[in-house]
Design a protein around this motif. Structure first.
Motif, PDB file in Angstrom:
ATOM      1  N   THR A   3       0.866  -1.185   0.000  1.00  0.00           N
ATOM      2  CA  THR A   3       0.000   0.000   0.000  1.00  0.00           C
ATOM      3  C   THR A   3       0.901   1.233   0.000  1.00  0.00           C
ATOM      4  O   THR A   3       0.499   2.304  -0.408  1.00  0.00           O
ATOM      5  N   ARG A   9       1.507   6.633  -1.389  1.00  0.00           N
ATOM      6  CA  ARG A   9       0.697   5.650  -0.670  1.00  0.00           C
ATOM      7  C   ARG A   9      -0.687   5.612  -1.290  1.00  0.00           C
ATOM      8  O   ARG A   9      -1.157   6.621  -1.824  1.00  0.00           O
ATOM      9  N   ALA A  11      -4.713   5.447  -0.766  1.00  0.00           N
ATOM     10  CA  ALA A  11      -5.629   5.868   0.298  1.00  0.00           C
ATOM     11  C   ALA A  11      -7.053   5.947  -0.255  1.00  0.00           C
ATOM     12  O   ALA A  11      -7.271   5.890  -1.472  1.00  0.00           O
ATOM     13  N   VAL A  53      -4.940   6.062   4.740  1.00  0.00           N
ATOM     14  CA  VAL A  53      -4.152   5.091   3.982  1.00  0.00           C
ATOM     15  C   VAL A  53      -4.774   3.687   4.031  1.00  0.00           C
ATOM     16  O   VAL A  53      -5.254   3.252   5.077  1.00  0.00           O
ATOM     17  N   TYR A 215      -0.184  10.786  -2.051  1.00  0.00           N
ATOM     18  CA  TYR A 215      -1.275   9.818  -1.922  1.00  0.00           C
ATOM     19  C   TYR A 215      -1.979   9.651  -3.259  1.00  0.00           C
ATOM     20  O   TYR A 215      -2.267  10.640  -3.932  1.00  0.00           O
ATOM     21  N   THR A 217      -5.400   8.717  -4.088  1.00  0.00           N
ATOM     22  CA  THR A 217      -6.584   8.595  -3.229  1.00  0.00           C
ATOM     23  C   THR A 217      -7.869   8.392  -4.021  1.00  0.00           C
ATOM     24  O   THR A 217      -8.187   9.183  -4.908  1.00  0.00           O
TER      25      THR A 217
END
Ligand SMILES: CCCCCC(=O)SCCNC(=O)CCNC(=O)[C@H](O)C(C)(C)COP(=O)(O)O
Ligand SMILES: Nc1ncnc2c1ncn2[C@@H]1O[C@H](COP(=O)(O)O)[C@@H](OP(=O)(O)O)[C@H]1O
Ligand SMILES: [Mg+2]
Length: 391
Positions: A3, A9, A11, A53, A215, A217
């Protein structure tokens, strides 16, 4: 299953729009915003939608049993729907380790958004086997409402489980097993996908370590037919508010609420929908549609800085998602550039004092639809008493 990828990352975040009791409002619903702690390493003190996350637990194959034990038939059909709904942006379609590929990523990121929402504000979006009528995404023609369902686990257990899940995401699976319920993934509409721009990532940490602060996302939307009880966690989030979209934008322009561009962009999209029922109908039209990734590209010109979004005349064909190249330099003034390149999907971050007459509403200029056929943000806020954009 990574992840935390090399560059960012993954999220998920959840926009919750709940039917308002205040009939005097111009908009019939209110959106939940959480103010992040000033101690947060990323976007301190900014107001955001609940989210965070993704954890390995969100992708756990154990969810297969949890869902099928509630209603095997519905799970089979839901699984089939998400397996063939179309490719979606990279965070959904990328290859994962076999162990974390047992449930579709479309389900896993919904679980993540629901878990983070429970942790950060105590809203528990779950369904139990007693809620026999689950609106099936696959049978859109039979569905007229797609509102979320709040689970009830009893007041004495509530904070105990909230704390447990916050400490360890695998506890969310245990909690669902214990109370014979499942995350209400059916009520979440895939709304958008934002990848943090590189320069923002660098600035937020002061070093190249900032790559950890990017992120990718997934933004989901959930509609509720009433405003539920909700309390911020007082750790990661320090304040909670429900506001209609017009008031949120007004508060932002009056510097009462601090919002980042992706959140402003999304809230301005909501300005297209006055009634929550219109929003519901729009969500139903998107059941089989996927969003495209929004990767903002900052650009510097003679008298300002602006951010480009996909669909803009100036948006690069091959955007620099890893930040290998320098910033995009475009010659000319903002005014010249806006006229020379008339298809706009851009946000002016900064303009020089000499251009103070250069008035933007929410600093957005957007007159193009994107590849995912989504609604575009409303940028003319003259109806809120804000000055009309001109250039
Ligand atoms: C020069 C360009 C300026 C552009 C300014 C921005 O666009 S800031 C972008 C930051 N926002 C996002 O990346 C949107 C999605 N992110 C979030 O909603 C939250 O950051 C998060 C991913 C939910 C936070 O995760 P936590 O684990 O910290 O809760
Ligand atoms: N009391 C607190 N104040 C500020 N940030 C906190 C906090 N408790 C947890 N966090 C931060 O919130 C983030 C977790 O958010 P989420 O669960 O939404 O993904 C973590 O940040 P990092 O991801 O930067 O380590 C964690 O450090
Ligand atoms: Mg968070």
């Amino acid at each position: 299953m990574a992840t935390i990828l090399k560059h960012w990352r993954e999220a998920a975040t959840l926009i919750i729009a709940a039917k308002s009791k205040n009939i005097a409002n111009r908009y019939s619903y209110e959106i939940l915003m959480l103010k992040r702690s000033g101690k947060s390493k990323f976007m301190p003190s900014l107001s955001v939608f609940p989210g965070g996350v993704a954890e390995e637990a969100d992708f756990s194959p154990e969810w297969m049993d949890v869902f099928s034990s509630i209603d095997n038939d519905i799970w089979t059909r839901t699984f089939a729907h998400f397996s063939k709904v179309g490719q979606g942006p990279p965070m959904f379609s990328r290859q994962r380790d076999e162990h974390f590929s047992k449930i579709p990523s479309e389900v896993a990121f919904r679980i993540c958004a629901i878990r983070e929402t429970f942790e950060e504000c105590g809203i528990l979006l779950t369904r139990s086997s007693n809620d026999n009528k689950i609106n099936l995404l696959t049978e859109a023609s039979n569905v007229s409402k797609n509102y979320g369902k709040i689970g009830n686990i009893g007041i004495s257990d509530f904070e105990i489980w909230r704390e447990k899940v916050d400490k360890d995401a695998t506890q969310f699976i245990k909690m669902c097993q214990e109370f014979n319920m499942v995350p209400d993934i059916w009520s979440l509409t895939e709304w958008s996908n934002w990848l943090t721009p590189v320069t923002v990532a660098r600035r937020s940490s002061g070093t190249d370590e900032g790559s950890k602060r990017r992120y990718d996302t997934a933004f989901f939307l959930c509609l509720l037919d009433t405003i539920p009880d909700a309390v911020h966690d007082d750790k990661e989030t320090v304040h909670l508010q429900w506001s209609p979209p017009d008031e949120l934008i007004k508060s932002h322009l009056e510097s009462k609420v601090k919002l980042a561009p992706p959140q402003i962009y999304e809230i301005c999209r909501f300005l297209n929908f006055k009634d929550i029922e219109e929003l519901n109908e729009f969500c139903l039209t998107r059941i089989n549609k996927r969003v495209t990734r929004n990767f903002p590209v900052p650009a510097v010109c003679d008298d300002g800085i602006f951010i480009l979004y996909p669909g803009d005349d100036l948006y690069p064909e091959d955007p620099d998602i890893y930040g290998a190249k320098g910033p995009l330099i475009i010659s000319g003034t903002l005014r010249e550039i806006h006229q020379k390149y008339p298809h706009h999907n851009r946000y002016v971050l900064k303009d020089k004092e000499s251009h103070r007459d250069f008035i933007y509403d929410v600093k957005f200029l957007c007159n193009v639809t994107q590849g995912d056929e989504h609604v575009i943000p409303v940028t003319d806020l003259s109806f809120l008493g804000m000055p009309r954009a001109r250039f």
